[in-house]
Design a protein around this motif. Structure first.
Motif, mmCIF file in Angstrom:
data_model
loop_
_atom_site.group_PDB
_atom_site.id
_atom_site.type_symbol
_atom_site.label_atom_id
_atom_site.label_comp_id
_atom_site.label_asym_id
_atom_site.label_seq_id
_atom_site.Cartn_x
_atom_site.Cartn_y
_atom_site.Cartn_z
ATOM 1 N N ASP A 1 27.376 42.983 54.347
ATOM 2 C CA ASP A 1 26.674 44.267 54.475
ATOM 3 C C ASP A 1 25.823 44.609 53.262
ATOM 4 N N GLU A 2 25.570 43.633 52.409
ATOM 5 C CA GLU A 2 24.787 43.876 51.192
ATOM 6 C C GLU A 2 23.293 43.757 51.478
ATOM 7 N N ASP A 3 22.535 44.789 51.130
ATOM 8 C CA ASP A 3 21.077 44.725 51.252
ATOM 9 C C ASP A 3 20.471 43.998 50.061
ATOM 10 N N SER A 4 21.026 44.245 48.884
ATOM 11 C CA SER A 4 20.575 43.544 47.682
ATOM 12 C C SER A 4 21.799 42.938 46.997
ATOM 13 N N ILE A 5 21.605 41.776 46.423
ATOM 14 C CA ILE A 5 22.708 41.042 45.823
ATOM 15 C C ILE A 5 22.529 41.018 44.311
ATOM 16 N N ASN A 6 23.556 41.429 43.586
ATOM 17 C CA ASN A 6 23.555 41.380 42.129
ATOM 18 C C ASN A 6 24.432 40.222 41.687
ATOM 19 N N LEU A 7 23.805 39.155 41.212
ATOM 20 C CA LEU A 7 24.533 37.966 40.800
ATOM 21 C C LEU A 7 24.504 37.803 39.293
ATOM 22 N N VAL A 8 25.584 37.259 38.759
ATOM 23 C CA VAL A 8 25.613 36.840 37.364
ATOM 24 C C VAL A 8 25.001 35.449 37.334
ATOM 25 N N SER A 9 24.026 35.234 36.472
ATOM 26 C CA SER A 9 23.391 33.929 36.347
ATOM 27 C C SER A 9 24.291 33.011 35.526
ATOM 28 N N VAL A 10 24.603 31.844 36.062
ATOM 29 C CA VAL A 10 25.467 30.885 35.385
ATOM 30 C C VAL A 10 24.658 29.629 35.101
ATOM 31 N N GLU A 11 24.520 29.322 33.826
ATOM 32 C CA GLU A 11 23.778 28.126 33.429
ATOM 33 C C GLU A 11 24.685 27.227 32.609
ATOM 34 N N SER A 12 24.802 25.983 32.991
ATOM 35 C CA SER A 12 25.594 24.985 32.266
ATOM 36 C C SER A 12 27.014 25.456 31.981
ATOM 37 N N PRO A 13 27.808 25.767 33.004
ATOM 38 C CA PRO A 13 29.186 26.181 32.756
ATOM 39 C C PRO A 13 29.964 25.049 32.082
ATOM 40 N N GLU A 14 30.909 25.418 31.254
ATOM 41 C CA GLU A 14 31.662 24.445 30.469
ATOM 42 C C GLU A 14 33.093 24.956 30.319
ATOM 43 N N ILE A 15 34.059 24.082 30.451
ATOM 44 C CA ILE A 15 35.452 24.455 30.227
ATOM 45 C C ILE A 15 35.742 24.266 28.744
ATOM 46 N N VAL A 16 36.206 25.323 28.107
ATOM 47 C CA VAL A 16 36.493 25.297 26.675
ATOM 48 C C VAL A 16 37.928 25.800 26.473
ATOM 49 N N ALA A 17 38.739 25.000 25.802
ATOM 50 C CA ALA A 17 40.127 25.392 25.530
ATOM 51 C C ALA A 17 40.175 26.262 24.289
ATOM 52 N N THR A 18 41.128 27.173 24.273
ATOM 53 C CA THR A 18 41.336 28.034 23.119
ATOM 54 C C THR A 18 42.830 28.252 22.938
ATOM 55 N N THR A 19 43.249 28.525 21.727
ATOM 56 C CA THR A 19 44.653 28.809 21.436
ATOM 57 C C THR A 19 44.774 30.269 21.076
ATOM 58 N N LEU A 20 45.755 30.939 21.651
ATOM 59 C CA LEU A 20 45.956 32.357 21.436
ATOM 60 C C LEU A 20 47.390 32.583 20.999
ATOM 61 N N LYS A 21 47.591 33.326 19.938
ATOM 62 C CA LYS A 21 48.924 33.727 19.500
ATOM 63 C C LYS A 21 49.180 35.129 20.034
ATOM 64 N N TYR A 22 50.349 35.359 20.564
ATOM 65 C CA TYR A 22 50.674 36.689 21.086
ATOM 66 C C TYR A 22 52.140 36.976 20.868
ATOM 67 N N ALA A 23 52.477 38.248 20.915
ATOM 68 C CA ALA A 23 53.865 38.679 20.669
ATOM 69 C C ALA A 23 54.642 38.738 21.948
#
Length: 72
Positions: free
Chosen positions: A50-72
């Motif tokens: 039912d969308e008349d106009s579509i708002n998309l996030v542009s995705v260019e060259s997606p990449e999986i990146v690992a990160t380490t997070l410390k939490y309590a």
């Protein structure tokens, strides 16, 4: 009928595959990669139904990146 190109990602989570669209906040799952993508396609069709106009996030060259997070 309009056409739009979307970027999707699929990963295994437990016994299911999860498929998520990177351009909009829509995801789905299935017992196989193919089923997850088929279910995502259906979810996206319903999302844009039912969308008349579509708002998309542009995705260019997606990449999986690992990160380490410390939490309590």
């Amino acid at each position: 009928m309009k056409t739009v190109e979307l970027e999707n990602i699929v990963w295994k989570e437990g016994k299911y595959h999860v498929a998520r669209c990177l351009n909009v906040e829509v995801s789905s799952f299935g017992e196989s990669k193919e089923e997850a993508l088929t279910n995502l396609q259906e979810a996206l069709e319903l999302y844009f139904e039912d969308e008349d106009s579509i708002n998309l996030v542009s995705v260019e060259s997606p990449e999986i990146v690992a990160t380490t997070l410390k939490y309590a």
